[in-house]
Design a protein around this motif. Structure first.
Motif, PDB file in Angstrom:
ATOM      1  N   ASN A 125     -18.032  70.607  99.035  1.00  0.00           N
ATOM      2  CA  ASN A 125     -16.790  70.910  99.761  1.00  0.00           C
ATOM      3  C   ASN A 125     -16.553  72.416  99.855  1.00  0.00           C
ATOM      4  OD1 ASN A 125     -16.229  68.228 100.227  1.00  0.00           O
ATOM      5  ND2 ASN A 125     -14.855  68.010  98.454  1.00  0.00           N
ATOM      6  N   GLU A 126     -16.823  73.126  98.758  1.00  0.00           N
ATOM      7  CA  GLU A 126     -16.668  74.579  98.770  1.00  0.00           C
ATOM      8  C   GLU A 126     -17.638  75.218  99.765  1.00  0.00           C
ATOM      9  OE1 GLU A 126     -16.970  76.179  94.815  1.00  0.00           O
ATOM     10  OE2 GLU A 126     -15.319  74.929  94.080  1.00  0.00           O
ATOM     11  N   GLU A 127     -18.875  74.743  99.777  1.00  0.00           N
ATOM     12  CA  GLU A 127     -19.875  75.275 100.715  1.00  0.00           C
ATOM     13  C   GLU A 127     -19.468  74.981 102.145  1.00  0.00           C
ATOM     14  OE1 GLU A 127     -23.652  73.650  99.542  1.00  0.00           O
ATOM     15  OE2 GLU A 127     -23.783  74.917  97.757  1.00  0.00           O
ATOM     16  N   ALA A 128     -18.956  73.771 102.378  1.00  0.00           N
ATOM     17  CA  ALA A 128     -18.520  73.419 103.727  1.00  0.00           C
ATOM     18  C   ALA A 128     -17.354  74.305 104.161  1.00  0.00           C
ATOM     19  CB  ALA A 128     -18.118  71.947 103.776  1.00  0.00           C
ATOM     20  N   LYS A 129     -16.437  74.586 103.238  1.00  0.00           N
ATOM     21  CA  LYS A 129     -15.285  75.444 103.555  1.00  0.00           C
ATOM     22  C   LYS A 129     -15.766  76.855 103.860  1.00  0.00           C
ATOM     23  CE  LYS A 129     -10.705  76.637 101.879  1.00  0.00           C
ATOM     24  NZ  LYS A 129     -10.590  78.022 102.058  1.00  0.00           N
ATOM     25  N   VAL A 130     -16.700  77.363 103.044  1.00  0.00           N
ATOM     26  CA  VAL A 130     -17.253  78.703 103.281  1.00  0.00           C
ATOM     27  C   VAL A 130     -17.928  78.732 104.643  1.00  0.00           C
ATOM     28  CG1 VAL A 130     -19.040  80.326 102.527  1.00  0.00           C
ATOM     29  CG2 VAL A 130     -17.459  79.343 100.855  1.00  0.00           C
ATOM     30  N   ASN A 131     -18.724  77.708 104.953  1.00  0.00           N
ATOM     31  CA  ASN A 131     -19.410  77.643 106.245  1.00  0.00           C
ATOM     32  C   ASN A 131     -18.402  77.585 107.393  1.00  0.00           C
ATOM     33  OD1 ASN A 131     -21.922  77.763 105.083  1.00  0.00           O
ATOM     34  ND2 ASN A 131     -22.242  75.532 105.106  1.00  0.00           N
ATOM     35  N   ALA A 132     -17.349  76.808 107.190  1.00  0.00           N
ATOM     36  CA  ALA A 132     -16.318  76.699 108.234  1.00  0.00           C
ATOM     37  C   ALA A 132     -15.618  78.037 108.413  1.00  0.00           C
ATOM     38  CB  ALA A 132     -15.316  75.608 107.876  1.00  0.00           C
ATOM     39  N   ASP A 133     -15.327  78.721 107.290  1.00  0.00           N
ATOM     40  CA  ASP A 133     -14.689  80.037 107.372  1.00  0.00           C
ATOM     41  C   ASP A 133     -15.604  81.041 108.065  1.00  0.00           C
ATOM     42  OD1 ASP A 133     -12.469  79.030 106.082  1.00  0.00           O
ATOM     43  OD2 ASP A 133     -12.932  79.929 104.111  1.00  0.00           O
ATOM     44  N   GLU A 134     -16.894  81.014 107.733  1.00  0.00           N
ATOM     45  CA  GLU A 134     -17.858  81.914 108.377  1.00  0.00           C
ATOM     46  C   GLU A 134     -17.960  81.620 109.864  1.00  0.00           C
ATOM     47  OE1 GLU A 134     -21.577  81.577 106.315  1.00  0.00           O
ATOM     48  OE2 GLU A 134     -20.855  82.685 104.564  1.00  0.00           O
ATOM     49  N   LYS A 135     -17.991  80.333 110.212  1.00  0.00           N
ATOM     50  CA  LYS A 135     -18.089  79.944 111.622  1.00  0.00           C
ATOM     51  C   LYS A 135     -16.852  80.429 112.367  1.00  0.00           C
ATOM     52  CE  LYS A 135     -18.703  75.987 114.627  1.00  0.00           C
ATOM     53  NZ  LYS A 135     -18.808  74.542 114.729  1.00  0.00           N
ATOM     54  N   GLU A 136     -15.682  80.251 111.759  1.00  0.00           N
ATOM     55  CA  GLU A 136     -14.434  80.686 112.383  1.00  0.00           C
ATOM     56  C   GLU A 136     -14.432  82.201 112.556  1.00  0.00           C
ATOM     57  OE1 GLU A 136      -9.701  80.668 111.344  1.00  0.00           O
ATOM     58  OE2 GLU A 136     -10.924  78.995 110.629  1.00  0.00           O
ATOM     59  N   ALA A 137     -14.908  82.917 111.516  1.00  0.00           N
ATOM     60  CA  ALA A 137     -14.964  84.384 111.603  1.00  0.00           C
ATOM     61  C   ALA A 137     -15.927  84.802 112.708  1.00  0.00           C
ATOM     62  CB  ALA A 137     -15.384  84.971 110.264  1.00  0.00           C
ATOM     63  N   ASN A 138     -17.067  84.138 112.801  1.00  0.00           N
ATOM     64  CA  ASN A 138     -18.039  84.453 113.851  1.00  0.00           C
ATOM     65  C   ASN A 138     -17.465  84.176 115.227  1.00  0.00           C
ATOM     66  OD1 ASN A 138     -19.963  85.358 112.077  1.00  0.00           O
ATOM     67  ND2 ASN A 138     -21.025  83.366 111.949  1.00  0.00           N
ATOM     68  N   GLU A 139     -16.748  83.085 115.357  1.00  0.00           N
ATOM     69  CA  GLU A 139     -16.143  82.739 116.641  1.00  0.00           C
ATOM     70  C   GLU A 139     -15.095  83.783 117.023  1.00  0.00           C
ATOM     71  OE1 GLU A 139     -14.658  78.733 116.175  1.00  0.00           O
ATOM     72  OE2 GLU A 139     -16.656  77.868 116.439  1.00  0.00           O
ATOM     73  N   GLU A 140     -14.309  84.252 116.035  1.00  0.00           N
ATOM     74  CA  GLU A 140     -13.306  85.276 116.304  1.00  0.00           C
ATOM     75  C   GLU A 140     -13.972  86.573 116.745  1.00  0.00           C
ATOM     76  OE1 GLU A 140     -10.829  85.691 112.833  1.00  0.00           O
ATOM     77  OE2 GLU A 140      -9.879  83.724 113.151  1.00  0.00           O
ATOM     78  N   LYS A 141     -15.078  86.937 116.081  1.00  0.00           N
ATOM     79  CA  LYS A 141     -15.814  88.150 116.464  1.00  0.00           C
ATOM     80  C   LYS A 141     -16.365  88.019 117.873  1.00  0.00           C
ATOM     81  CE  LYS A 141     -17.272  89.684 111.894  1.00  0.00           C
ATOM     82  NZ  LYS A 141     -18.418  89.878 110.998  1.00  0.00           N
ATOM     83  N   GLU A 142     -16.901  86.850 118.172  1.00  0.00           N
ATOM     84  CA  GLU A 142     -17.465  86.607 119.489  1.00  0.00           C
ATOM     85  C   GLU A 142     -16.371  86.698 120.552  1.00  0.00           C
ATOM     86  OE1 GLU A 142     -20.354  86.114 122.143  1.00  0.00           O
ATOM     87  OE2 GLU A 142     -20.740  86.194 120.006  1.00  0.00           O
ATOM     88  N   GLU A 143     -15.226  86.161 120.278  1.00  0.00           N
ATOM     89  CA  GLU A 143     -14.112  86.191 121.213  1.00  0.00           C
ATOM     90  C   GLU A 143     -13.602  87.634 121.373  1.00  0.00           C
ATOM     91  OE1 GLU A 143      -9.784  84.251 121.204  1.00  0.00           O
ATOM     92  OE2 GLU A 143     -11.416  82.836 120.777  1.00  0.00           O
ATOM     93  N   GLU A 144     -13.573  88.389 120.280  1.00  0.00           N
ATOM     94  CA  GLU A 144     -13.124  89.762 120.320  1.00  0.00           C
ATOM     95  C   GLU A 144     -14.097  90.605 121.160  1.00  0.00           C
ATOM     96  OE1 GLU A 144     -12.574  93.180 117.038  1.00  0.00           O
ATOM     97  OE2 GLU A 144     -11.671  91.254 116.524  1.00  0.00           O
ATOM     98  N   ARG A 145     -15.383  90.320 121.034  1.00  0.00           N
ATOM     99  CA  ARG A 145     -16.401  91.038 121.830  1.00  0.00           C
ATOM    100  C   ARG A 145     -16.230  90.743 123.308  1.00  0.00           C
ATOM    101  NH1 ARG A 145     -22.042  89.922 119.205  1.00  0.00           N
ATOM    102  NH2 ARG A 145     -20.848  88.986 117.562  1.00  0.00           N
ATOM    103  N   LYS A 146     -15.908  89.484 123.582  1.00  0.00           N
ATOM    104  CA  LYS A 146     -15.722  89.100 124.985  1.00  0.00           C
ATOM    105  C   LYS A 146     -14.499  89.820 125.555  1.00  0.00           C
ATOM    106  CE  LYS A 146     -17.756  84.533 124.894  1.00  0.00           C
ATOM    107  NZ  LYS A 146     -17.518  83.119 124.965  1.00  0.00           N
ATOM    108  N   VAL A 147     -13.434  89.922 124.750  1.00  0.00           N
ATOM    109  CA  VAL A 147     -12.208  90.569 125.198  1.00  0.00           C
ATOM    110  C   VAL A 147     -12.445  92.071 125.354  1.00  0.00           C
ATOM    111  CG1 VAL A 147      -9.843  91.114 124.511  1.00  0.00           C
ATOM    112  CG2 VAL A 147     -10.719  88.805 124.264  1.00  0.00           C
ATOM    113  N   ASN A 148     -13.141  92.683 124.460  1.00  0.00           N
ATOM    114  CA  ASN A 148     -13.375  94.118 124.459  1.00  0.00           C
ATOM    115  C   ASN A 148     -14.549  94.502 125.346  1.00  0.00           C
ATOM    116  OD1 ASN A 148     -11.291  94.583 122.743  1.00  0.00           O
ATOM    117  ND2 ASN A 148     -12.559  94.568 120.901  1.00  0.00           N
ATOM    118  N   GLY A 149     -15.332  93.607 125.629  1.00  0.00           N
ATOM    119  CA  GLY A 149     -16.541  93.762 126.241  1.00  0.00           C
ATOM    120  C   GLY A 149     -17.021  94.190 127.448  1.00  0.00           C
TER     121      GLY A 149
END
Length: 149
Positions: A125-149
């Motif tokens: 469960n902890e690993e899944a949460k970490v993976n979900a948090d990483e995925k969410e962070a990556n998605e936010e970065k990707e969205e920020e790049r698209k906005v700034n991009g």
């Protein structure tokens, strides 16, 4: 009130006193057999005396001594049966204790496995949460790049 009174068992010397008292004899051909049986069997002097007492006015020594021998042999057989039953009971108790110990070990093992499984689930469960948090962070970065991009 019931009380248990411990009595000693009849030895050959006590038997000879009883034989002298009841039959006025100091020796007899059956004495050796009686001596042997008394060394193997636990019988109280009262039980020995009961078998030595003349049952009728015309009773004879041989009959009463043979009655005593038969009583001693019966007591010997009963003691053997009792000992065998006691041994079987002890063996059964040992088996029961062993089965209880095995059941406790199995229960302890099941509990340990359950605890291990719970730890593994927590870790997953902890690993899944970490993976979900990483995925969410990556998605936010990707969205920020698209906005700034």
């Amino acid at each position: 009130m019931d009380m248990h009174i411990g009595l000693s068992y009849c030895c050959f010397e006590a038997f000879k006193v009883l034989a002298r008292n009841y039959w006025d004899i100091d020796s007899h051909p059956l004495f050796e057999k009686i001596k042997q049986l008394l060394s193997e069997v636990k019988m109280t002097p009262a039980d020995v005396a009961e078998n030595l007492m003349p049952k009728t006015a015309g009773g004879d020594v041989d009959t009463n001594l043979r009655t005593l021998i038969q009583a001693l042999e019966t007591a010997k057989e009963e003691a053997k049966v009792d000992a065998d039953e006691e041994e079987a009971k002890k063996e059964e108790e040992k088996e029961n204790v062993k089965a209880q110990e095995e059941a406790k070990l199995n229960a302890d093992e099941i509990e340990a496995n359950k605890e291990e499984e719970e730890k593994d689930n927590e870790k997953a469960n902890e690993e899944a949460k970490v993976n979900a948090d990483e995925k969410e962070a990556n998605e936010e970065k990707e969205e920020e790049r698209k906005v700034n991009g």
